[in-house]
Motif scaffolding. Structure first.
Motif, PDB file in Angstrom:
ATOM      1  N   ARG A   1       0.814  -1.203  -0.175  1.00 41.42           N
ATOM      2  CA  ARG A   1      -0.002  -0.034  -0.137  1.00 41.42           C
ATOM      3  C   ARG A   1       0.878   1.230  -0.079  1.00 41.42           C
ATOM      4  O   ARG A   1       0.627   2.265  -0.983  1.00 41.42           O
ATOM      5  N   PRO A   2       2.115   1.369   0.687  1.00 37.56           N
ATOM      6  CA  PRO A   2       2.966   2.535   0.721  1.00 37.56           C
ATOM      7  C   PRO A   2       3.532   2.708  -0.634  1.00 37.56           C
ATOM      8  O   PRO A   2       3.651   3.648  -1.017  1.00 37.56           O
ATOM      9  N   PHE A   3       3.729   1.454  -1.260  1.00 32.03           N
ATOM     10  CA  PHE A   3       4.125   1.653  -2.792  1.00 32.03           C
ATOM     11  C   PHE A   3       3.463   2.195  -3.639  1.00 32.03           C
ATOM     12  O   PHE A   3       3.643   2.950  -4.527  1.00 32.03           O
ATOM     13  N   LEU A   4       2.180   1.778  -3.523  1.00 30.81           N
ATOM     14  CA  LEU A   4       1.080   2.463  -4.544  1.00 30.81           C
ATOM     15  C   LEU A   4       0.940   4.043  -4.076  1.00 30.81           C
ATOM     16  O   LEU A   4       0.761   4.901  -4.924  1.00 30.81           O
ATOM     17  N   ALA A   5       0.871   4.250  -2.903  1.00 25.69           N
ATOM     18  CA  ALA A   5       0.770   5.738  -2.300  1.00 25.69           C
ATOM     19  C   ALA A   5       1.907   6.630  -3.096  1.00 25.69           C
ATOM     20  O   ALA A   5       1.908   7.615  -3.326  1.00 25.69           O
ATOM     21  N   CYS A   6       3.145   5.844  -2.943  1.00 25.79           N
ATOM     22  CA  CYS A   6       4.247   6.656  -3.237  1.00 25.79           C
ATOM     23  C   CYS A   6       4.610   6.755  -4.873  1.00 25.79           C
ATOM     24  O   CYS A   6       5.135   7.600  -5.421  1.00 25.79           O
ATOM     25  N   CYS A   7       4.396   5.506  -5.498  1.00 22.98           N
ATOM     26  CA  CYS A   7       4.785   5.436  -6.632  1.00 22.98           C
ATOM     27  C   CYS A   7       3.704   5.144  -7.905  1.00 22.98           C
ATOM     28  O   CYS A   7       4.138   5.201  -9.205  1.00 22.98           O
ATOM     29  N   GLN A   8       2.302   5.132  -7.421  1.00 18.42           N
ATOM     30  CA  GLN A   8       1.399   4.982  -8.469  1.00 18.42           C
ATOM     31  C   GLN A   8       0.681   6.491  -8.784  1.00 18.42           C
ATOM     32  O   GLN A   8       0.585   7.208  -7.765  1.00 18.42           O
ATOM     33  N   LEU A   9       0.444   6.603  -9.894  1.00 18.13           N
ATOM     34  CA  LEU A   9      -0.268   7.894 -10.373  1.00 18.13           C
ATOM     35  C   LEU A   9      -1.607   8.034  -9.642  1.00 18.13           C
ATOM     36  O   LEU A   9      -2.163   7.099  -9.472  1.00 18.13           O
ATOM     37  N   THR A  10      -2.134   9.144  -9.483  1.00 20.89           N
ATOM     38  CA  THR A  10      -3.243   9.336  -8.782  1.00 20.89           C
ATOM     39  C   THR A  10      -4.583   9.846  -9.877  1.00 20.89           C
ATOM     40  O   THR A  10      -5.618  10.254  -9.480  1.00 20.89           O
ATOM     41  N   ASP A  11      -4.199   9.518 -10.940  1.00 17.53           N
ATOM     42  CA  ASP A  11      -5.229   9.848 -12.118  1.00 17.53           C
ATOM     43  C   ASP A  11      -6.227   8.826 -12.462  1.00 17.53           C
ATOM     44  O   ASP A  11      -6.955   8.806 -13.335  1.00 17.53           O
ATOM     45  N   GLY A  12      -6.063   7.589 -11.666  1.00 10.80           N
ATOM     46  CA  GLY A  12      -6.856   6.260 -11.900  1.00 10.80           C
ATOM     47  C   GLY A  12      -6.413   5.610 -12.970  1.00 10.80           C
ATOM     48  O   GLY A  12      -7.029   4.451 -13.425  1.00 10.80           O
ATOM     49  N   SER A  13      -5.012   5.911 -13.434  1.00  9.68           N
ATOM     50  CA  SER A  13      -4.614   5.085 -14.722  1.00  9.68           C
ATOM     51  C   SER A  13      -3.948   3.743 -14.140  1.00  9.68           C
ATOM     52  O   SER A  13      -3.499   2.869 -14.846  1.00  9.68           O
ATOM     53  N   ASN A  14      -3.675   3.911 -12.900  1.00  6.02           N
ATOM     54  CA  ASN A  14      -2.898   2.912 -12.177  1.00  6.02           C
ATOM     55  C   ASN A  14      -1.354   2.565 -12.826  1.00  6.02           C
ATOM     56  O   ASN A  14      -0.700   1.543 -12.596  1.00  6.02           O
ATOM     57  N   LYS A  15      -0.946   3.715 -13.545  1.00  4.37           N
ATOM     58  CA  LYS A  15       0.211   3.564 -13.998  1.00  4.37           C
ATOM     59  C   LYS A  15       1.569   3.892 -12.871  1.00  4.37           C
ATOM     60  O   LYS A  15       1.158   4.560 -12.021  1.00  4.37           O
ATOM     61  N   LEU A  16       2.618   3.473 -13.065  1.00  6.51           N
ATOM     62  CA  LEU A  16       3.696   3.473 -12.246  1.00  6.51           C
ATOM     63  C   LEU A  16       4.518   4.560 -12.476  1.00  6.51           C
ATOM     64  O   LEU A  16       4.741   4.812 -13.693  1.00  6.51           O
ATOM     65  N   ALA A  17       4.909   5.668 -11.676  1.00  8.31           N
ATOM     66  CA  ALA A  17       5.897   6.628 -12.056  1.00  8.31           C
ATOM     67  C   ALA A  17       7.324   6.623 -10.983  1.00  8.31           C
ATOM     68  O   ALA A  17       7.346   7.131 -10.098  1.00  8.31           O
ATOM     69  N   MET A  18       8.137   5.575 -11.605  1.00 10.95           N
ATOM     70  CA  MET A  18       9.128   5.035 -10.807  1.00 10.95           C
ATOM     71  C   MET A  18      10.312   6.064 -10.571  1.00 10.95           C
ATOM     72  O   MET A  18      10.995   5.796  -9.484  1.00 10.95           O
ATOM     73  N   LYS A  19      10.477   7.091 -11.479  1.00 12.89           N
ATOM     74  CA  LYS A  19      11.433   8.241 -11.062  1.00 12.89           C
ATOM     75  C   LYS A  19      10.805   9.174 -10.304  1.00 12.89           C
ATOM     76  O   LYS A  19      11.181  10.397 -10.315  1.00 12.89           O
ATOM     77  N   SER A  20       9.646   9.321  -9.959  1.00 11.78           N
ATOM     78  CA  SER A  20       8.990  10.407  -9.252  1.00 11.78           C
ATOM     79  C   SER A  20       9.891  10.441  -7.877  1.00 11.78           C
ATOM     80  O   SER A  20      10.304   9.674  -7.345  1.00 11.78           O
ATOM     81  N   PRO A  21       9.845  11.781  -7.476  1.00  8.59           N
ATOM     82  CA  PRO A  21      10.571  12.153  -6.142  1.00  8.59           C
ATOM     83  C   PRO A  21       9.759  11.277  -4.871  1.00  8.59           C
ATOM     84  O   PRO A  21      10.501  10.963  -3.933  1.00  8.59           O
ATOM     85  N   SER A  22       8.561  11.035  -5.130  1.00 10.96           N
ATOM     86  CA  SER A  22       7.754  10.245  -3.778  1.00 10.96           C
ATOM     87  C   SER A  22       8.056   9.085  -3.881  1.00 10.96           C
ATOM     88  O   SER A  22       8.350   8.210  -2.971  1.00 10.96           O
ATOM     89  N   CYS A  23       8.393   8.175  -5.003  1.00  7.50           N
ATOM     90  CA  CYS A  23       8.817   6.873  -5.272  1.00  7.50           C
ATOM     91  C   CYS A  23      10.071   6.573  -4.669  1.00  7.50           C
ATOM     92  O   CYS A  23      10.464   5.757  -3.877  1.00  7.50           O
ATOM     93  N   ALA A  24      11.132   7.689  -4.869  1.00  3.03           N
ATOM     94  CA  ALA A  24      12.399   7.608  -4.308  1.00  3.03           C
ATOM     95  C   ALA A  24      12.405   7.800  -2.751  1.00  3.03           C
ATOM     96  O   ALA A  24      12.959   7.053  -2.004  1.00  3.03           O
ATOM     97  N   VAL A  25      11.345   8.243  -2.034  1.00  2.00           N
ATOM     98  CA  VAL A  25      10.934   8.446  -0.749  1.00  2.00           C
ATOM     99  C   VAL A  25      10.681   6.879  -0.318  1.00  2.00           C
ATOM    100  O   VAL A  25      11.185   6.292   0.573  1.00  2.00           O
ATOM    101  N   TYR A  26       9.840   6.427  -0.917  1.00  4.71           N
ATOM    102  CA  TYR A  26       9.399   4.867  -0.759  1.00  4.71           C
ATOM    103  C   TYR A  26      10.802   4.084  -0.776  1.00  4.71           C
ATOM    104  O   TYR A  26      10.715   3.172   0.063  1.00  4.71           O
TER     105      TYR A  26
END
Length: 233
Positions: free
Chosen positions: A199-224
């Motif tokens: 669940r934290p992975f999804l909160a940090c690395c998944q887009l919030t636009d409903g597409s369920n796509k991953l944004a692995m290089k986003s700053p929040s994913c780096a936090v995860y």
């Protein structure tokens, strides 16, 4: 009367053509947006950094701070690293699965899928695998060919952690989270793992636009991944 029907027919054709044009435009725009983010390991633009508003950066940072403050075994990563360093390559990982010292990852089975030590979850229904794994074929580890998991490591607080190691299609151990590396999981049990790792992975690395796509290089994913790093050495 015939002219009246002809006029209605022409009007319907014009409306249908207009709707089709708009639909086609929306489809092209959606496809262009989808090209910016991960959908499969073959996407050339899989790791573009999305706008900050597209990922829950604040929520992820709050999770990381809260977890660090409440962690009951602060050195759990060190313990896991010492007990379960990743097998050096795919051949070593497969051998470790075959001799029972590691287990195949049912979410990303690859070359280890034929092992008798793959774990009972290999028989899990497809909906459960999709829920836990982000889809078939290493859904949360795009770029990996297969992964292995350690046996649970019992911790002093009564919980258990588990190491995950992932390998590419050349058999090399992956150490970069943005291209499919495994993670150090705080909980080894299925529902605990979902709650505190997935669940934290999804909160940090998944887009919030409903597409369920991953944004692995986003700053929040780096936090995860600062809290769940690949534990390869």
């Amino acid at each position: 009367m015939a002219k009246h029907y002809l006029a209605i027919l022409i009007c319907c054709i014009m409306v249908a053509t207009s709707v089709a044009s708009v639909s086609s435009l929306h489809k092209e725009q959606k496809q262009q947006q989808q090209q910016d983010f991960c959908t499969s390991r073959d996407d050339s633009d899989c790791n573009k950094v999305p706008p900050k508003s597209d990922v829950a950066t604040d929520r992820c940072s709050e999770w990381a701070r809260a977890e660090a403050a409440s962690e009951t075994v602060p050195d759990w990563l060190h313990r896991l690293r010492i007990r379960y360093p990743c097998p050096s390559d795919a051949a070593a990982a497969t051998a470790a699965v075959n001799d029972g010292t590691w287990r195949s990852d049912f979410c990303c089975r690859g070359a280890a899928s034929s092992s008798t030590n793959a774990g009972s979850w290999l028989a899990a229904p497809s909906w459960l695998k999709s829920w836990l794994c982000g889809g078939p074929d290493c859904g949360f580890h795009i770029g990996a060919d297969f992964c292995v998991r350690s046996w649970p490591l019992e911790l002093p607080d009564g919980t258990s952690a588990r190491q995950q190691c992932c390998y590419d299609d050349h058999g090399q151990l992956l150490t970069d989270p943005t291209v499919g590396a495994g993670t150090s999981d705080r909980r080894a049990d299925i529902f605990g793992h979902w709650s505190v790792d997935v669940r934290p992975f999804l909160a940090c690395c998944q887009l919030t636009d409903g597409s369920n796509k991953l944004a692995m290089k986003s700053p929040s994913c780096a936090v995860y991944y600062s809290r769940r790093p690949p534990n390869f050495k």
